[in-house]
Each structure stands twice: as structure tokens, then as C-alpha cells.
Design an enzyme around this catalytic site. Structure first.
Site, short mmCIF file in Angstrom:
data_model
loop_
_atom_site.label_atom_id
_atom_site.label_comp_id
_atom_site.label_asym_id
_atom_site.label_seq_id
_atom_site.Cartn_x
_atom_site.Cartn_y
_atom_site.Cartn_z
N SER A 1 24.29 -18.69 25.08
CA SER A 1 23.47 -19.67 25.79
C SER A 1 22.08 -19.39 25.04
O SER A 1 21.29 -18.48 25.46
CB SER A 1 23.36 -19.26 27.23
OG SER A 1 22.43 -20.35 27.56
N CYS B 1 16.36 -22.30 25.67
CA CYS B 1 16.58 -23.76 25.66
C CYS B 1 15.29 -24.51 25.12
O CYS B 1 15.19 -25.41 24.97
CB CYS B 1 16.87 -23.96 27.12
SG CYS B 1 15.49 -23.64 28.34
N SER C 1 19.75 -19.78 35.42
CA SER C 1 21.03 -19.45 35.21
C SER C 1 21.85 -20.50 34.76
O SER C 1 21.52 -21.80 34.47
CB SER C 1 21.46 -19.00 36.50
OG SER C 1 22.75 -18.61 36.68
#
Length: 281
Positions: A2, A5, A259
């Protein structure tokens, strides 16, 4: 994986691989190219916007070079698994060849799926059958403890996304929830007998100096924040999930905002390891 972002989010500068925060992800791509025993399965998660970035192109190029087949998704919990929350995210699943996917796409290699293949065969995962929010609320939540402060009601109440226990949707909760008013997540109206729009329209007709009357009307809505436990429920966390006793409320909201939807990702992981013979079962 992940990756950070911020280089891809719609409210950021969208510098992609040129953003220093993407360096760790690009390093992993280089490592993948040199591994003698690369992983058989890979899952990548990021915000919507990653799919149009140069980092995505670099990821796909490296996966193809490293002998992987992959599938891409843009999924939100409300449509994919029936949880009444909007959290649109990009996902990529990759398998080291010759491992096959249980579902073979019929469109071009660039197609992005908006459903999880094996779940699409089960009618209880249907956009028309989204659960009501009441099923995710804590019946013991303290209304006064989580009530929206008067100052925030008067100043920012007009920008709230207000939902009720019977609503079938809620906005994406971000790390700024409980701290910022707009675009950070929904506010819960516990009094469903009152029309929120009518109340706000009436408040606008009252002199700004008459705060007592304005607040009396706004209080009738019984607006409160979702508790961290309720946000966790909407994020698919199990009922036995708990934060450490030392975690402050602000830390809990920030952690949840950063999350993933645990239940949605668990379904993706299940699909990732499925064999083709299992897709119809």
C-alpha cells in the site's frame, strides 16, 4: 503493498513517481526485478487516481517483465460487499505464472473491474441490498460525548454529509474526521423524525445573533459523530478489534482514516488464491 497515497490523491499535486514519497514503492519494484524467489501473490492498494499515474504504468511494466499476470479493480464497499460506506480504492492482484486467476477477463488487458468475480455470483452481495447503517452502530454510544459541538454546528453544519441510522450510505472517513467538518466523513442524525434540510433552512431565517434559538433547532436533530468503534465496523474490522488503551480518540480516527476496508481486502485475498475450479462453487 500500500504505497503512500499522497502522490496520487485528487486533493494532492499528483506528481506520481516524481513525488519523493513514492520512492519506497519504486524501490520495491527494483527489488522485485532482482529477486531469485519472487512472491507467488501480490496485492497492491491505493487511492483512486493511482490507475492513471505513471507509477501504475511502472508497476504493470515490472510485473509483466517479472512474469506475472494481473487484474485491476476499482472497488467501494457499498457496491462490492454491501457495507453502507463509500471508500473507492484501486486494487491490483498479481500471480506469478503459471498460476491462473479463477476468473478470466474478456475485455482488454487494460480493463478495470468494479466487482470481485466470485462474489458477483452471490446475490447477497448486491448494490440493491446494502445494509442499513443501524447494523453498524453501537447501541451504547454516548450521544452527549460524541455530539457535534455548538460552535461547529453553527459554523459548519451546512457542509455536513448527514445520514441517519436507516440510511444505506455514508461518506468515506478520512484521517481528518472529528477535526475537520467538510469531506472527512458523515455525521449521524439520531432523530429521524426531523427533516434536516427543513431545520437548516429555518435556521437560516433566524438572526445570527439569536444563537440560542438557532441551536435549539439544530439540537433537535441530535447530530453526533460516528464513534471510532462504529467507523471500524464500517471498515470491516472484526467485533473483537480494539485499540490500545493509550490511543487517544484523535489517534484512533486518524488510524482508521488511513486504513483499508478489512472485509473487502479479505475477499480480494481469498479470490487471489482461488483456483479456477472454485469460481462456480
Amino acid at each position: 503493498m500500500s504505497p503512500p497515497c499522497q502522490p496520487y490523491t485528487r486533493i494532492g499535486l499528483q506528481h506520481g513517481s516524481q513525488d519523493p514519497r513514492s520512492k519506497s514503492f519504486l524501490h520495491l519494484l527494483k527489488v522485485l526485478d532482482t529477486m531469485q524467489h519472487p512472491p507467488s501473490y501480490i496485492l497492491v492498494e491505493n487511492v483512486k487516481g493511482f490507475e492513471t499515474s505513471d507509477s501504475r504504468d511502472m508497476l504493470v511494466d515490472q510485473l509483466q517483465k517479472s512474469n506475472y499476470t494481473f487484474q485491476e479493480f476499482l472497488l467501494t464497499p457499498s457496491k462490492a460487499i454491501g457495507i453502507p460506506n463509500s471508500r473507492l480504492r484501486y486494487y491490483l492482484l498479481a500471480k506469478l505464472k503459471p498460476l491462473p486467476f479463477a476468473y478470466t477477463t474478456t475485455a482488454s488487458d487494460d480493463s478495470i473491474l468494479d466487482f470481485i468475480p466470485y462474489l458477483s455470483k452471490h446475490t447477497h452481495y448486491c448494490e440493491k441490498q446494502v445494509d442499513a447503517l443501524v447494523n453498524y452502530l453501537d447501541p451504547n454510544a454516548d450521544q452527549e460525548e460524541y455530539a457535534v459541538p455548538d460552535k461547529v454546528l453553527l459554523k459548519n453544519g451546512y457542509v455536513f454529509d448527514i445520514v441517519t441510522p436507516s440510511s444505506l450510505h455514508s461518506c468515506c472517513f478520512t484521517k481528518g474526521y472529528y477535526h475537520y467538518a467538510q469531506g472527512t466523513g458523515s455525521i449521524l442524525q439520531m432523530n429521524e423524525a426531523v427533516n434536516a434540510q427543513a431545520i437548516f433552512e429555518k435556521v437560516q431565517t433566524i438572526d445570527e445573533k439569536d444563537t440560542s434559538l438557532r441551536l435549539e433547532l439544530l439540537h433537535s436533530l441530535k447530530l453526533r459523530y460516528f464513534t471510532p468503534r462504529e467507523v471500524a465496523n464500517l471498515m470491516g474490522f472484526p467485533a473483537n478489534f480494539q485499540f490500545p488503551p493509550t490511543a487517544t480518540r484523535k489517534q484512533q480516527y486518524r488510524t482508521l482514516g488511513n486504513s483499508i476496508n478489512v472485509k473487502l481486502v479479505s475477499h480480494l485475498m481469498h479470490y487471489l488464491i482461488m483456483q479456477p475450479s472454485c469460481i462456480d462453487q
